[in-house]
Each structure stands twice: as structure tokens, then as C-alpha cells.
Design a protein around this motif. Structure first.
Motif, PDB file in Angstrom:
ATOM      1  N   GLN A 115      12.135  -0.789   0.815  1.00 22.88           N
ATOM      2  CA  GLN A 115      12.135  -1.731   1.931  1.00 22.88           C
ATOM      3  C   GLN A 115      11.047  -1.433   2.957  1.00 22.88           C
ATOM      4  O   GLN A 115      10.924  -2.132   3.957  1.00 22.88           O
ATOM      5  N   SER A 116      10.260  -0.402   2.695  1.00 21.90           N
ATOM      6  CA  SER A 116       9.250   0.028   3.657  1.00 21.90           C
ATOM      7  C   SER A 116       7.966  -0.789   3.531  1.00 21.90           C
ATOM      8  O   SER A 116       7.308  -0.783   2.491  1.00 21.90           O
ATOM      9  N   GLU A 117       7.605  -1.462   4.613  1.00 22.90           N
ATOM     10  CA  GLU A 117       6.354  -2.223   4.634  1.00 22.90           C
ATOM     11  C   GLU A 117       5.162  -1.280   4.544  1.00 22.90           C
ATOM     12  O   GLU A 117       4.145  -1.590   3.913  1.00 22.90           O
ATOM     13  N   GLU A 118       5.292  -0.108   5.162  1.00 26.19           N
ATOM     14  CA  GLU A 118       4.206   0.872   5.142  1.00 26.19           C
ATOM     15  C   GLU A 118       3.923   1.346   3.719  1.00 26.19           C
ATOM     16  O   GLU A 118       2.762   1.478   3.308  1.00 26.19           O
ATOM     17  N   ILE A 119       4.987   1.572   2.940  1.00 31.07           N
ATOM     18  CA  ILE A 119       4.825   2.002   1.548  1.00 31.07           C
ATOM     19  C   ILE A 119       4.168   0.898   0.730  1.00 31.07           C
ATOM     20  O   ILE A 119       3.259   1.151  -0.073  1.00 31.07           O
ATOM     21  N   ARG A 120       4.611  -0.338   0.931  1.00 21.67           N
ATOM     22  CA  ARG A 120       4.041  -1.461   0.179  1.00 21.67           C
ATOM     23  C   ARG A 120       2.553  -1.626   0.469  1.00 21.67           C
ATOM     24  O   ARG A 120       1.748  -1.858  -0.435  1.00 21.67           O
ATOM     25  N   GLU A 121       2.180  -1.493   1.741  1.00 23.90           N
ATOM     26  CA  GLU A 121       0.771  -1.630   2.106  1.00 23.90           C
ATOM     27  C   GLU A 121      -0.061  -0.490   1.520  1.00 23.90           C
ATOM     28  O   GLU A 121      -1.199  -0.691   1.088  1.00 23.90           O
ATOM     29  N   ARG A 122       0.517   0.699   1.502  1.00 21.94           N
ATOM     30  CA  ARG A 122      -0.196   1.841   0.943  1.00 21.94           C
ATOM     31  C   ARG A 122      -0.441   1.645  -0.551  1.00 21.94           C
ATOM     32  O   ARG A 122      -1.515   1.951  -1.070  1.00 21.94           O
ATOM     33  N   ILE A 123       0.569   1.114  -1.247  1.00 23.63           N
ATOM     34  CA  ILE A 123       0.429   0.861  -2.681  1.00 23.63           C
ATOM     35  C   ILE A 123      -0.646  -0.195  -2.933  1.00 23.63           C
ATOM     36  O   ILE A 123      -1.494  -0.047  -3.820  1.00 23.63           O
ATOM     37  N   LYS A 124      -0.629  -1.270  -2.129  1.00 24.17           N
ATOM     38  CA  LYS A 124      -1.634  -2.327  -2.289  1.00 24.17           C
ATOM     39  C   LYS A 124      -3.044  -1.779  -2.091  1.00 24.17           C
ATOM     40  O   LYS A 124      -3.971  -2.114  -2.830  1.00 24.17           O
TER      41      LYS A 124
END
Length: 259
Positions: free
Chosen positions: A48-57
Motif C-alpha cells: 500500500q506504500s506509494e513510496e515503494i511503488r514509485e521506487r519500483i517504477k
């Protein structure tokens, strides 16, 4: 007297604790060196972490593979050290552990060649049987099977035995991204019960093995371990969209740890 001694699960004799071995399951050489546990709470939060999703992208756009990205997240943020020196048990006497070690040498060859059919078909029948016996032997030591009376012990103890006609069967798959949540390889053990019988699980860095006392469900595509002896041996890779027994056992274990 026997109440103070430990029973070897292969030969059935009783020994003092210092006469028992410290056996690795699976073998240390196939990934059982520093076992970590997945922190399920942190994992759910990361989804659910937006920060994790952005890092992956960002990393994907930089050309990194999803396998490497997820592996880094697992190692650095979600994993907790569980068995720093590998998972071990004291279920075999030293003599029996040394004896089964001969089978493990054959399994290491199978493991090193990724179980690929073209290579394994070139092995001698003796080597293939040792591979089969190595895997059966590892299930003796898993904690979930402590009270199980396996009928394949004589097959293991007799190095010359070429056939086993008991009730237990082993099916396996080669790991891929479908078998490992976010690419995180879990090499835990487990047990799940069905109306038909019991399924035990043991895995290493490359393969997932299920020992069961009934024919596998037709919906799960897996390779019968004895098929490595056949000319038409085909290695099944991954657990498919349904996740197989592995996903059921993994989720059962993860959620039990949350309770």
C-alpha cells in the motif's frame, strides 16, 4: 533409559544427544545457509506504500529487472533473520546422516544443472536413484513430520534398492516468478491436510517439493520425482496461476504467524 535418549528416524535406534547429528534440511549447499523470515505485516504495508511503488517504477525505468528489485526489497526491508546458520534438526544419528550424505552428493549435481531434462537424462540410473533418495530422506527431518511413520525408510537404507511401492509420492516444480511472492524465495517447510490425505512441503533455492500420501490433484501441474528415471522426463516450471500446494501452505504459515 530410552526416555532420556533420542531416536534416529532412519535406523530407529536410540542415542544420547551428543551422538546425534546436526543435519541441514535442505542441504546447506542448496541455499540453507542463512534462513530469513518474511515479515508479513511489513509486506502488506509495502503493498500500500506509494513510496515503494514509485521506487519500483524508477528502478524499472532505469532498466533493473523486477526480480532484482523485489529481491532488494525483500533482503533490505522485509526479511528478518531466523536461522543465521541454516535450518537444522537432530533427527538422525551421525552414522545415518553420513550415509544419507552420499545421496546428497548426487542431488547437488541435479541442483547445479537446474534439473534440466536434457542434462539429467544423461545421468546413470544409480545417480538418479540417489537423487530421488536424497529428497525422500530430507522429509524425515522436517518438524511437521515428527510423528509420521514413513514407509520408505527401507528404500532409503538399502543403497541397492531400485523400487519403492509405498503410499508416499513426491511431486515437484522448478521455482520461477509464479512460485515466489515478489520474487522472494521462501524455503520453509509446511503441512496441509485434505480429505484425501496429507501434503508436506520442503524446498530449496531452485525447487519446491511436496510429499503426499495420495495422488496429486489433477489441477496442479507438477513433475513426479520418479519421472527423472524416465526417458520422457519433463521438468515443470512454476506453480501456475492457481499457486499449487505451495501457495496454500505458504499463506497458511504466514497468517498463522500473525495470530
Amino acid at each position: 533409559m530410552e526416555d532420556t535418549k533420542l531416536k534416529c528416524k532412519l535406523c530407529g535406534r536410540f542415542f544420547d544427544d551428543e551422538e546425534m547429528s546436526e543435519e541441514h534440511y535442505p542441504a546447506r549447499s542448496v541455499g540453507n545457509e542463512d534462513i530469513v523470515a518474511l515479515n508479513i505485516v511489513k509486506m502488506l504495508d509495502s503493498f500500500q506504500s506509494e513510496e515503494i511503488r514509485e521506487r519500483i517504477k524508477t528502478k524499472l525505468s532505469d532498466g533493473e529487472s523486477i526480480e532484482r528489485i523485489s529481491g532488494d526489497i525483500f533482503d533490505n526491508e522485509l526479511a528478518e533473520s531466523l536461522y543465521p546458520h541454516g535450518r537444522t534438526a537432530r533427527t538422525l544419528c551421525r552414522k545415518c546422516n553420513t550415509f544419507l550424505g552420499k545421496y546428497d552428493e548426487a542431488y547437488l549435481k541435479f541442483f547445479s544443472l537446474d534439473g534440466e531434462a536434457k542434462a539429467i537424462k544423461g545421468f546413470s540410473k544409480k545417480t538418479k536413484l540417489h537423487i530421488v533418495k536424497s529428497i525422500f530422506g530430507k522429509f524425515i527431518s522436517i518438524p511437521e513430520a515428527t510423528d509420521e511413520e514413513f514407509d520408505f525408510l527401507e528404500f532409503l537404507k538399502n543403497e541397492m534398492a531400485t523400487e519403492y511401492h509405498g503410499k508416499w509420492k513426491i511431486y515437484f516444480v522448478k521455482r520461477d516468478f509464479s512460485s515466489d511472492l515478489m520474487g522472494m524465495k521462501d524455503i520453509g517447510t509446511g503441512k496441509i491436510e485434505f480429505d484425501e490425505g496429507i501434503v508436506y512441503e520442503l524446498s530449496d533455492d531452485k525447487f519446491i517439493y511436496n510429499l503426499m500420501n495420495f495422488e496429486k490433484h489433477a489441477c496442479f501441474e507438477m513433475t513426479n520425482l520418479f519421472d527423472i528415471l524416465k526417458k520422457d522426463y519433463i521438468l515443470v516450471k512454476g506453480v501456475g496461476s492457481d499457486g499449487g500446494y505451495h501457495s496454500q501452505i505458504l499463506l497458511t504459515r504466514l497468517f498463522s504467524e500473525m495470530i
